[in-house]
Design a protein around this motif. Structure first.
Motif, short mmCIF file in Angstrom:
data_model
loop_
_atom_site.label_atom_id
_atom_site.label_comp_id
_atom_site.label_asym_id
_atom_site.label_seq_id
_atom_site.Cartn_x
_atom_site.Cartn_y
_atom_site.Cartn_z
N ARG A 126 1.85 3.42 -2.99
CA ARG A 126 0.92 3.15 -1.89
C ARG A 126 0.68 1.66 -1.86
O ARG A 126 0.50 1.03 -2.90
CB ARG A 126 -0.40 3.86 -2.13
N ALA A 127 0.65 1.09 -0.67
CA ALA A 127 0.52 -0.36 -0.55
C ALA A 127 -0.30 -0.71 0.68
O ALA A 127 -0.60 0.13 1.52
CB ALA A 127 1.92 -0.98 -0.43
N LYS A 128 -0.63 -1.98 0.76
CA LYS A 128 -1.39 -2.52 1.89
C LYS A 128 -0.54 -3.59 2.56
O LYS A 128 0.04 -4.45 1.88
CB LYS A 128 -2.70 -3.11 1.39
N VAL A 129 -0.46 -3.55 3.88
CA VAL A 129 0.31 -4.54 4.64
C VAL A 129 -0.46 -5.86 4.64
O VAL A 129 -1.61 -5.92 5.07
CB VAL A 129 0.57 -4.07 6.08
N MET A 130 0.20 -6.91 4.15
CA MET A 130 -0.44 -8.23 4.06
C MET A 130 0.03 -9.19 5.15
O MET A 130 -0.70 -10.08 5.56
CB MET A 130 -0.16 -8.85 2.69
N GLU A 131 1.26 -8.98 5.61
CA GLU A 131 1.87 -9.90 6.57
C GLU A 131 3.01 -9.17 7.27
O GLU A 131 3.66 -8.32 6.67
CB GLU A 131 2.40 -11.11 5.80
N ILE A 132 3.25 -9.50 8.55
CA ILE A 132 4.34 -8.89 9.31
C ILE A 132 5.12 -10.00 9.99
O ILE A 132 4.55 -10.95 10.51
CB ILE A 132 3.79 -7.91 10.38
N GLY A 133 6.45 -9.86 9.98
CA GLY A 133 7.30 -10.86 10.63
C GLY A 133 8.69 -10.31 10.88
O GLY A 133 8.95 -9.12 10.71
N ILE A 164 -1.77 -5.55 10.13
CA ILE A 164 -2.15 -6.12 8.83
C ILE A 164 -3.36 -5.35 8.31
O ILE A 164 -4.29 -5.05 9.05
CB ILE A 164 -2.43 -7.63 8.95
N GLY A 165 -3.32 -5.02 7.03
CA GLY A 165 -4.40 -4.27 6.40
C GLY A 165 -4.17 -2.77 6.36
O GLY A 165 -4.90 -2.05 5.70
N GLU A 166 -3.15 -2.31 7.07
CA GLU A 166 -2.87 -0.87 7.12
C GLU A 166 -2.28 -0.38 5.80
O GLU A 166 -1.58 -1.11 5.11
CB GLU A 166 -1.88 -0.60 8.26
N GLN A 167 -2.56 0.88 5.46
CA GLN A 167 -2.03 1.50 4.26
C GLN A 167 -0.66 2.10 4.54
O GLN A 167 -0.48 2.78 5.56
CB GLN A 167 -2.97 2.60 3.76
N VAL A 168 0.30 1.82 3.67
CA VAL A 168 1.67 2.30 3.83
C VAL A 168 2.21 2.79 2.49
O VAL A 168 1.60 2.58 1.45
CB VAL A 168 2.60 1.18 4.37
N HIS A 169 3.37 3.43 2.55
CA HIS A 169 4.14 3.75 1.36
C HIS A 169 5.32 2.80 1.35
O HIS A 169 5.98 2.61 2.38
CB HIS A 169 4.66 5.19 1.39
N VAL A 170 5.60 2.19 0.19
CA VAL A 170 6.75 1.30 0.04
C VAL A 170 7.59 1.81 -1.12
O VAL A 170 7.05 2.27 -2.12
CB VAL A 170 6.31 -0.17 -0.19
N ASN A 171 8.90 1.75 -0.95
CA ASN A 171 9.79 2.17 -2.03
C ASN A 171 10.22 0.92 -2.78
O ASN A 171 10.94 0.08 -2.24
CB ASN A 171 11.00 2.93 -1.49
#
Length: 122
Positions: A35-42, A97-104
């Protein structure tokens, strides 16, 4: 000793119930999902903050993804120790930004997945 044993059993029961009631959302820790939090998008060419892993390098220039995000996740079971990874965002997913996601953290070919809101039980 007679008074201590019931309290120890009660505490053990509460702890086992709490651990058993954790919902499985289909993203297995042993398969690399965190589980992770989005910090930046590009985009693929965006200069992003320093991370422990950048999947853009593994996926290469011909990757099918348009957007990438920096995902921050806890390491070693401690919320105060965090790692960051640049991971692909599915083209049909609109993240903020700030959204909760799943990252592999093991497989860069797996793009981020949004954490779905928990449905309330009737």
């Amino acid at each position: 000793m007679n008074r201590v044993l019931p309290w120890m059993l009660a505490c053990a029961s509460v702890l086992m119930t709490a651990c058993a009631s954790i919902e499985n959302d289909g993203y297995d820790f042993n398969d690399g999902w965190r589980r992770a939090k989005v910090m930046e998008i590009g985009s693929a060419n965006t200069v992003m903050r320093t991370t422990s892993k950048d999947c853009r390098l593994e996926l290469g220039k011909d990757a099918r993804f348009v957007h990438y995000a920096v995902a921050s996740y806890s390491v070693g079971g401690r919320s105060t120790i965090r790692a960051q990874q640049v991971a692909a965002v599915p083209n049909d997913l609109d993240l903020a930004i700030g959204e909760q996601v799943h990252v592999n953290v093991r497989d860069c070919t797996q793009p981020l997945r949004r954490v779905e809101a928990k449905k309330e039980k009737p």
